[in-house]
Motif scaffolding. Sequence first.
Motif, PDB file in Angstrom:
ATOM      1  N   ASP A 264      39.955  42.058  38.384  1.00  0.00           N
ATOM      2  CA  ASP A 264      40.299  41.520  39.732  1.00  0.00           C
ATOM      3  C   ASP A 264      40.960  40.280  39.623  1.00  0.00           C
ATOM      4  O   ASP A 264      40.359  39.205  39.958  1.00  0.00           O
ATOM      5  CB  ASP A 264      38.874  41.589  40.542  1.00  0.00           C
ATOM      6  CG  ASP A 264      39.018  41.063  41.823  1.00  0.00           C
ATOM      7  OD1 ASP A 264      40.033  41.217  42.334  1.00  0.00           O
ATOM      8  OD2 ASP A 264      37.971  40.392  42.348  1.00  0.00           O
TER       9      ASP A 264
ATOM     10  N   HIS B 287      41.269  49.332  44.876  1.00  0.00           N
ATOM     11  CA  HIS B 287      40.819  48.332  43.795  1.00  0.00           C
ATOM     12  C   HIS B 287      39.962  49.013  42.974  1.00  0.00           C
ATOM     13  O   HIS B 287      39.063  49.216  43.335  1.00  0.00           O
ATOM     14  CB  HIS B 287      40.348  47.240  44.502  1.00  0.00           C
ATOM     15  CG  HIS B 287      41.629  46.478  45.424  1.00  0.00           C
ATOM     16  ND1 HIS B 287      42.030  45.324  44.999  1.00  0.00           N
ATOM     17  CD2 HIS B 287      41.747  46.743  46.550  1.00  0.00           C
ATOM     18  CE1 HIS B 287      42.933  44.838  45.880  1.00  0.00           C
ATOM     19  NE2 HIS B 287      42.656  45.758  47.039  1.00  0.00           N
TER      20      HIS B 287
ATOM     21  N   ILE C  32      37.638  47.938  39.935  1.00  0.00           N
ATOM     22  CA  ILE C  32      37.061  46.727  39.126  1.00  0.00           C
ATOM     23  C   ILE C  32      36.029  47.128  38.349  1.00  0.00           C
ATOM     24  O   ILE C  32      35.394  48.447  38.584  1.00  0.00           O
ATOM     25  CB  ILE C  32      36.449  45.902  40.177  1.00  0.00           C
ATOM     26  CG1 ILE C  32      35.321  46.350  41.070  1.00  0.00           C
ATOM     27  CG2 ILE C  32      37.694  45.330  41.304  1.00  0.00           C
ATOM     28  CD1 ILE C  32      34.703  45.231  41.812  1.00  0.00           C
TER      29      ILE C  32
END
Length: 630
Positions: A420, A448, A450
């Motif tokens: 991130d 995303h 992560i």
Amino acid sequence: MKLGKVEFCHFLQIIALFLCLSGMNQAELSRSRSKPYFQSGRPRTKRSWVWNQFFVLEEYMGTDPLYVGKLHSDVDKGDGSIKYILSGEGASSIFIIDENTGDIHATKRLDREEQAYYTLRAQALDRLTNKPVEPESEFVIKIQDINDNEPKFLDGPYTAGVPEMSPVGTSVVQVTATDADDPTYGNSARVVYSILQGQPYFSVEPKTGIIKTALPNMDREAKDQYLLVIQAKDMVGQNGGLSGTTSVTVTLTDVNDNPPRFPRRSYQYNVPESLPVASVVARIKAADADVGPNAEMEYKIVDGDGLGVFKISVDKDTQEGIITIQKELDFEAKTSYTLRIEAANKHIDPRFQSLGPFSDMTTVKIIVEDVDEPPVFTSRLYSMVVSEAAKVGTIIGTVAAHDPDVLSSPVRYSIDRNTDLERYFNIDANSGVITTAKSLDRETNAVHNITVLAMESQNPAQIGRGYVAITILDINDNAPEFAMDYETTVCENAQPGQVIQKISAVDKDDPPSGHQFYFSLTAEAANNHNFTLQDNKDNTASVLTRRNGFRRQEQSVFYLPIFIVDSGSPSLSSTNTLTIRVCDCDADGIAQTCNAEAYILPAGLSTGALIAILACVLTLLDCEQGKRTK
């Protein structure tokens, strides 16, 4: 009275000498009875000798020459007028003759094994004239054998093998001795065999020399090698015979007569729960006194609560059973396992099944030891969603991890910032709640991925990893626009209502039900007299002409503002300008040139005037060039 070896030899010599003398007397008797002998070209005479052979004992050890025999001719009257001469093998060097009496003697010790006979020639000569009185005669002196060579084992010493547990009388090996003495005379070369060392385990056939087992159930594991001493004796083994010996090393070869046995009835091993799959837990071995293929093993787990967790295989070099892990161990789930393991011989000999069974069992207990393990997340992958319109600090979701150890240490959370880099998200260190830290844009990054770290509070080195996929939900935050940069043209000869361009639109947003666009002219362009727009209701629109008579000289470019609206809630719109160029087209409506034409001069100007103007221009240019030169 017993005779010693030397006395026995002398006795044999006397007997042989007696036989020789008897033979001589018979020979002389034959000569006296022989018929007359006539030789071609000479007066007929009486043949006085016909020789066969003389005999003489070998190895005579006396100091005086050994008497061999006597040559005598009937022509010899005993008055010394005849002399005898000897020629041939060994004449003068070994054998000598008394030229007066014809007596032959041996002057050297003879060895039959070096030369068995000698061929000589005898001649009776007139002493005065030195001429033969009888034809030359050839005869043989044969060396008579005595027992002076012991038997020898030319191939010894011997090595041999025989399977253990062989029955009595099993042949092991044959030994052979040779004797250099004369095999055709007496027993000097007749050999018999006996065993001097190796009884009572082995025996030997006296005549053939074949060695055989003499005891049953000889066990290699008790004694695997024996040293035998075999004797060969001539004279059929009688007293006074000569003998030789050889050694025979007999090795008992292995048979599968010993079943495998575990040294212990049970085993126990401790292994950490963190031991990787396929790791070796333990090695066990069933003892087997046999060797080679007879000691090859097979192992298998026949019972227990670890059948699916462990497996056992065999090490072909050591014949050990290798226990390995098939599944991960977990101390918190199960602390011990018990296995019943069987070892069995791979190759069983049916002859010895009564000594079995050729297998054995043992118990193996495996204790799982607790190790400090990193925290474990409740899920290997968390899937979360958040709107791209979410404000900073919006809660997205929660991850959870726990310490699997008995102590259950508290866990603290953090985000691996390598996953991130822009720091879009934060996580509460205690609760595991993930929130937004920046504004999100689905069109920049729709998902995303992560990594969340969970660390033990009491041992921060123990770190667990959880994986979170955050999907950004779309909102209608992008207005539609032309799908491309259009290059639109209209022919000067275009007719009213003619389609000159078809347009479409794109939108960076991704509505769940797909895009729907609406096309129209802007309010200020709605009433223009040149072009109109038709919405095709399929996310496209057509641009049409409203009139004819377009002229480049009047206006070469038109700009048409088009209004596009999407179907979002709330909807977004944009105005996009379409540039339309007026072109000269051929009969098929294909543009040839779209540039404005050059200005057309008035028609009243003559050609001569044009030439005059051109000449003036050239004159002015020359004058200007001359000034620059000065």
